[in-house]
Write an enzyme that holds these catalytic residues in place. Structure first.
Site, PDB file in Angstrom:
ATOM      1  N   LYS A  11       0.752  -1.279   0.052  1.00  6.71           N
ATOM      2  CA  LYS A  11       0.048   0.076   0.093  1.00  6.71           C
ATOM      3  C   LYS A  11       0.926   1.110   0.050  1.00  6.71           C
ATOM      4  O   LYS A  11       2.125   1.146   0.012  1.00  6.71           O
ATOM      5  CB  LYS A  11      -1.026   0.044   1.166  1.00  6.71           C
ATOM      6  CG  LYS A  11      -1.807  -1.162   1.150  1.00  6.71           C
ATOM      7  CD  LYS A  11      -2.782  -1.351   2.414  1.00  6.71           C
ATOM      8  CE  LYS A  11      -3.948  -2.446   2.208  1.00  6.71           C
ATOM      9  NZ  LYS A  11      -4.855  -2.690   3.549  1.00  6.71           N
ATOM     10  N   TYR A  51     -11.910  -3.001  -3.788  1.00  8.24           N
ATOM     11  CA  TYR A  51     -12.543  -3.114  -2.213  1.00  8.24           C
ATOM     12  C   TYR A  51     -14.026  -3.197  -2.372  1.00  8.24           C
ATOM     13  O   TYR A  51     -14.631  -2.720  -1.197  1.00  8.24           O
ATOM     14  CB  TYR A  51     -11.937  -1.840  -1.259  1.00  8.24           C
ATOM     15  CG  TYR A  51     -10.593  -2.219  -0.860  1.00  8.24           C
ATOM     16  CD1 TYR A  51     -10.373  -3.400  -0.205  1.00  8.24           C
ATOM     17  CD2 TYR A  51      -9.574  -1.344  -1.008  1.00  8.24           C
ATOM     18  CE1 TYR A  51      -8.975  -3.503   0.414  1.00  8.24           C
ATOM     19  CE2 TYR A  51      -8.190  -1.538  -0.532  1.00  8.24           C
ATOM     20  CZ  TYR A  51      -8.077  -2.571   0.175  1.00  8.24           C
ATOM     21  OH  TYR A  51      -6.875  -2.871   0.753  1.00  8.24           O
ATOM     22  N   PHE A  59     -15.585   2.669   7.333  1.00 12.54           N
ATOM     23  CA  PHE A  59     -14.306   3.056   6.802  1.00 12.54           C
ATOM     24  C   PHE A  59     -13.823   3.234   5.460  1.00 12.54           C
ATOM     25  O   PHE A  59     -12.943   3.354   4.992  1.00 12.54           O
ATOM     26  CB  PHE A  59     -13.256   2.271   7.734  1.00 12.54           C
ATOM     27  CG  PHE A  59     -13.323   0.869   7.386  1.00 12.54           C
ATOM     28  CD1 PHE A  59     -12.751   0.199   6.440  1.00 12.54           C
ATOM     29  CD2 PHE A  59     -14.003  -0.017   8.393  1.00 12.54           C
ATOM     30  CE1 PHE A  59     -12.586  -1.092   6.212  1.00 12.54           C
ATOM     31  CE2 PHE A  59     -14.133  -1.647   8.209  1.00 12.54           C
ATOM     32  CZ  PHE A  59     -13.255  -1.792   6.927  1.00 12.54           C
ATOM     33  N   ARG A  87      -1.217 -14.797   3.749  1.00 10.46           N
ATOM     34  CA  ARG A  87      -2.008 -13.947   4.754  1.00 10.46           C
ATOM     35  C   ARG A  87      -1.103 -14.222   6.187  1.00 10.46           C
ATOM     36  O   ARG A  87      -1.424 -13.271   7.187  1.00 10.46           O
ATOM     37  CB  ARG A  87      -3.519 -14.669   5.101  1.00 10.46           C
ATOM     38  CG  ARG A  87      -4.284 -14.138   3.915  1.00 10.46           C
ATOM     39  CD  ARG A  87      -4.980 -13.207   3.659  1.00 10.46           C
ATOM     40  NE  ARG A  87      -6.000 -12.943   4.931  1.00 10.46           N
ATOM     41  CZ  ARG A  87      -6.624 -11.724   4.924  1.00 10.46           C
ATOM     42  NH1 ARG A  87      -6.720 -10.716   3.943  1.00 10.46           N
ATOM     43  NH2 ARG A  87      -7.624 -11.386   5.958  1.00 10.46           N
ATOM     44  N   THR A  93      -5.218  -8.332  10.444  1.00 13.60           N
ATOM     45  CA  THR A  93      -5.748  -6.939   9.646  1.00 13.60           C
ATOM     46  C   THR A  93      -5.242  -5.804  10.660  1.00 13.60           C
ATOM     47  O   THR A  93      -4.706  -4.617   9.910  1.00 13.60           O
ATOM     48  CB  THR A  93      -7.228  -7.058   9.340  1.00 13.60           C
ATOM     49  OG1 THR A  93      -7.521  -8.013   8.767  1.00 13.60           O
ATOM     50  CG2 THR A  93      -7.734  -5.652   8.916  1.00 13.60           C
ATOM     51  N   ARG A 104       2.771  -7.046   9.143  1.00 13.54           N
ATOM     52  CA  ARG A 104       1.977  -5.845   9.883  1.00 13.54           C
ATOM     53  C   ARG A 104       2.412  -5.803  11.448  1.00 13.54           C
ATOM     54  O   ARG A 104       2.618  -4.867  11.800  1.00 13.54           O
ATOM     55  CB  ARG A 104       0.509  -6.296   9.865  1.00 13.54           C
ATOM     56  CG  ARG A 104      -0.016  -5.899   8.448  1.00 13.54           C
ATOM     57  CD  ARG A 104      -1.428  -6.441   8.332  1.00 13.54           C
ATOM     58  NE  ARG A 104      -2.119  -5.919   7.069  1.00 13.54           N
ATOM     59  CZ  ARG A 104      -3.260  -6.553   6.600  1.00 13.54           C
ATOM     60  NH1 ARG A 104      -3.609  -7.785   7.393  1.00 13.54           N
ATOM     61  NH2 ARG A 104      -3.577  -6.275   5.439  1.00 13.54           N
ATOM     62  N   ASN A 114      -1.731   0.031   7.453  1.00 16.95           N
ATOM     63  CA  ASN A 114      -1.231  -1.464   7.534  1.00 16.95           C
ATOM     64  C   ASN A 114      -0.346  -1.919   6.439  1.00 16.95           C
ATOM     65  O   ASN A 114      -0.526  -3.172   6.236  1.00 16.95           O
ATOM     66  CB  ASN A 114      -2.555  -2.265   8.088  1.00 16.95           C
ATOM     67  CG  ASN A 114      -3.570  -2.599   7.212  1.00 16.95           C
ATOM     68  OD1 ASN A 114      -3.730  -1.998   6.093  1.00 16.95           O
ATOM     69  ND2 ASN A 114      -4.415  -3.488   7.334  1.00 16.95           N
ATOM     70  N   HIS A 117      -1.650  -5.321   1.433  1.00 11.67           N
ATOM     71  CA  HIS A 117      -2.963  -6.105   1.085  1.00 11.67           C
ATOM     72  C   HIS A 117      -2.506  -7.709   0.651  1.00 11.67           C
ATOM     73  O   HIS A 117      -1.490  -7.927  -0.006  1.00 11.67           O
ATOM     74  CB  HIS A 117      -3.644  -5.444  -0.136  1.00 11.67           C
ATOM     75  CG  HIS A 117      -4.991  -6.480  -0.745  1.00 11.67           C
ATOM     76  ND1 HIS A 117      -5.992  -6.576  -0.190  1.00 11.67           N
ATOM     77  CD2 HIS A 117      -4.712  -7.313  -1.656  1.00 11.67           C
ATOM     78  CE1 HIS A 117      -6.808  -7.579  -0.911  1.00 11.67           C
ATOM     79  NE2 HIS A 117      -5.942  -7.803  -1.872  1.00 11.67           N
ATOM     80  N   GLU A 128      -8.845 -10.893  -7.930  1.00 12.76           N
ATOM     81  CA  GLU A 128      -7.875  -9.445  -7.914  1.00 12.76           C
ATOM     82  C   GLU A 128      -7.071  -9.302  -9.074  1.00 12.76           C
ATOM     83  O   GLU A 128      -6.551  -8.434  -9.448  1.00 12.76           O
ATOM     84  CB  GLU A 128      -7.546  -9.595  -6.474  1.00 12.76           C
ATOM     85  CG  GLU A 128      -8.485  -9.101  -5.479  1.00 12.76           C
ATOM     86  CD  GLU A 128      -8.005  -9.309  -4.117  1.00 12.76           C
ATOM     87  OE1 GLU A 128      -6.909  -9.972  -3.735  1.00 12.76           O
ATOM     88  OE2 GLU A 128      -9.149  -9.105  -3.291  1.00 12.76           O
TER      89      GLU A 128
HETATM   90  P1  IDP Z   1      -7.342  -7.535   5.244  1.00 11.17           P
HETATM   91  O1  IDP Z   1      -6.729  -6.511   4.553  1.00 11.17           O
HETATM   92  O2  IDP Z   1      -6.702  -8.095   6.341  1.00 11.17           O
HETATM   93  O3  IDP Z   1      -8.063  -8.541   4.250  1.00 11.17           O
HETATM   94  P2  IDP Z   1      -9.994  -6.227   5.279  1.00 11.17           P
HETATM   95  O4  IDP Z   1     -11.084  -6.682   6.460  1.00 11.17           O
HETATM   96  O5  IDP Z   1     -10.292  -6.980   3.898  1.00 11.17           O
HETATM   97  O6  IDP Z   1      -8.666  -6.813   5.960  1.00 11.17           O
HETATM   98  O7  IDP Z   1     -10.036  -4.755   5.400  1.00 11.17           O
HETATM   99  C1  IDP Z   1      -9.442  -4.073   4.099  1.00 11.17           C
HETATM  100  C2  IDP Z   1      -8.490  -3.139   4.493  1.00 11.17           C
HETATM  101  O8  IDP Z   1      -9.577  -1.974   4.956  1.00 11.17           O
HETATM  102  C3  IDP Z   1      -7.582  -3.378   5.787  1.00 11.17           C
HETATM  103  O9  IDP Z   1      -6.324  -4.029   5.456  1.00 11.17           O
HETATM  104  C4  IDP Z   1      -7.323  -1.915   6.355  1.00 11.17           C
HETATM  105  O10 IDP Z   1      -6.702  -1.173   5.942  1.00 11.17           O
HETATM  106  C5  IDP Z   1      -8.916  -1.386   6.254  1.00 11.17           C
HETATM  107  N1  IDP Z   1      -9.630  -1.611   7.368  1.00 11.17           N
HETATM  108  C6  IDP Z   1     -10.199  -2.704   7.728  1.00 11.17           C
HETATM  109  N2  IDP Z   1     -10.978  -2.557   8.953  1.00 11.17           N
HETATM  110  C7  IDP Z   1     -10.674  -1.201   9.162  1.00 11.17           C
HETATM  111  C8  IDP Z   1     -11.295  -0.398  10.282  1.00 11.17           C
HETATM  112  O11 IDP Z   1     -11.966  -0.859  11.158  1.00 11.17           O
HETATM  113  N3  IDP Z   1     -10.951   0.947  10.422  1.00 11.17           N
HETATM  114  C9  IDP Z   1     -10.288   1.554   9.198  1.00 11.17           C
HETATM  115  N4  IDP Z   1      -9.594   0.612   8.289  1.00 11.17           N
HETATM  116  C10 IDP Z   1      -9.844  -0.517   8.372  1.00 11.17           C
HETATM  117 MG    MG Z   2      -9.516  -8.463   2.841  1.00  5.63          MG
END
Ligand code: IDP
Ligand code: MG
Length: 151
Positions: A11, A51, A59, A87, A93, A104, A114, A117, A128
Site C-alpha cells: 500500500k 474493495y 471506513f 495471509r 488485519t 504488519r 497497515n 494487502h 483481484e
Molecule cells: P485485510 O486487508 O486483512 O484482508 P479487510 O477486512 O479486507 O482486511 O479490510 C481491508 C482493509 O481495510 C484493511 O487492510 C485495512 O486497511 C482497512 N480496514 C479494515 N478494518 C478497518 C477499520 O476498522 N478501520 C479502518 N480501516 C480498516
Molecule cells: Mg481483505
C-alpha cells in the site's frame, strides 16, 4: 496446489516508508515465486472496485482515500498454499493483533495504515489478479523449484 496464485499489494504507506524490498524479500525467501509486479497509482473508481466487498463499511471512504494517496506495488506470487500462507506472513488485519514476525506485526501500528494487502481466498485472488493484471502474468519457471518442492 503448487501453482496456486495470490495477489499482494504494498500500500502507499509501505512504498513511502521504504518497505518494498523487505516485503518482497520475505515472500522470496519463503520459497514463493514472483509472477507479476508493477508500481501504479490507481484511480478512485479502480480502488472502489478492488474493495467493493467493503463498500458498506463505515471506513470505506477513508480506505479508498488511503489506497489512492500514492503509488502502490501490485504483485502476483505463486506457490503451494500461497493464499493462506501469504495471509500468515502478512499478519492480522489490525496491527495491534498482528504477531511479531509478521509484516504488519513488525512494520505498522494502525489498521488504517497497515502497509500491505493480500487476497483472502483462492477465488478472490483470481478476481483481484484479473482486475490488476488484465493482460496476464509472466510464465516462468524457477530453477530453484526442486530445491523447494519434493515433487
Ligand atoms: P485485510 O486487508 O486483512 O484482508 P479487510 O477486512 O479486507 O482486511 O479490510 C481491508 C482493509 O481495510 C484493511 O487492510 C485495512 O486497511 C482497512 N480496514 C479494515 N478494518 C478497518 C477499520 O476498522 N478501520 C479502518 N480501516 C480498516
Ligand atoms: Mg481483505
Amino acid at each position: 496446489m503448487a501453482n496456486e496464485l495470490t495477489f499482494i499489494m504494498i500500500k502507499p504507506d509501505g512504498v513511502q516508508r521504504g518497505l518494498v524490498g523487505d516485503i518482497i524479500s520475505r515472500f522470496e525467501k519463503k520459497g514463493f515465486f514472483l509472477k507479476a509486479m508493477k508500481m501504479v497509482q490507481v484511480e478512485r473508481s479502480f480502488a472502489e472496485k478492488h474493495y467493493s466487498d467493503l463498500s458498506t463499511k463505515p471506513f470505506f471512504g477513508a480506505l479508498v482515500e488511503y489506497i489512492i494517496s500514492g503509488p502502490v506495488v501490485a504483485m502476483v506470487w505463486q506457490g503451494k498454499g500461497v493464499v493462506a500462507t501469504g495471509r500468515k506472513i502478512i499478519g492480522a488485519t489490525n496491527p495491534a493483533q498482528s504477531e511479531p514476525g509478521t509484516i504488519r506485526g513488525d512494520f505498522c501500528i494502525e489498521v488504517s495504515r497497515n502497509v500491505i494487502h493480500g487476497s483472502d481466498a483462492v477465488g478472490s485472488a483470481q478476481k483481484e489478479i484479473a482486475l490488476w493484471f488484465p493482460d496476464g502474468i509472466v510464465d516462468w519457471h524457477s530453477s530453484a523449484h526442486p530445491w523447494i518442492y519434493e515433487n
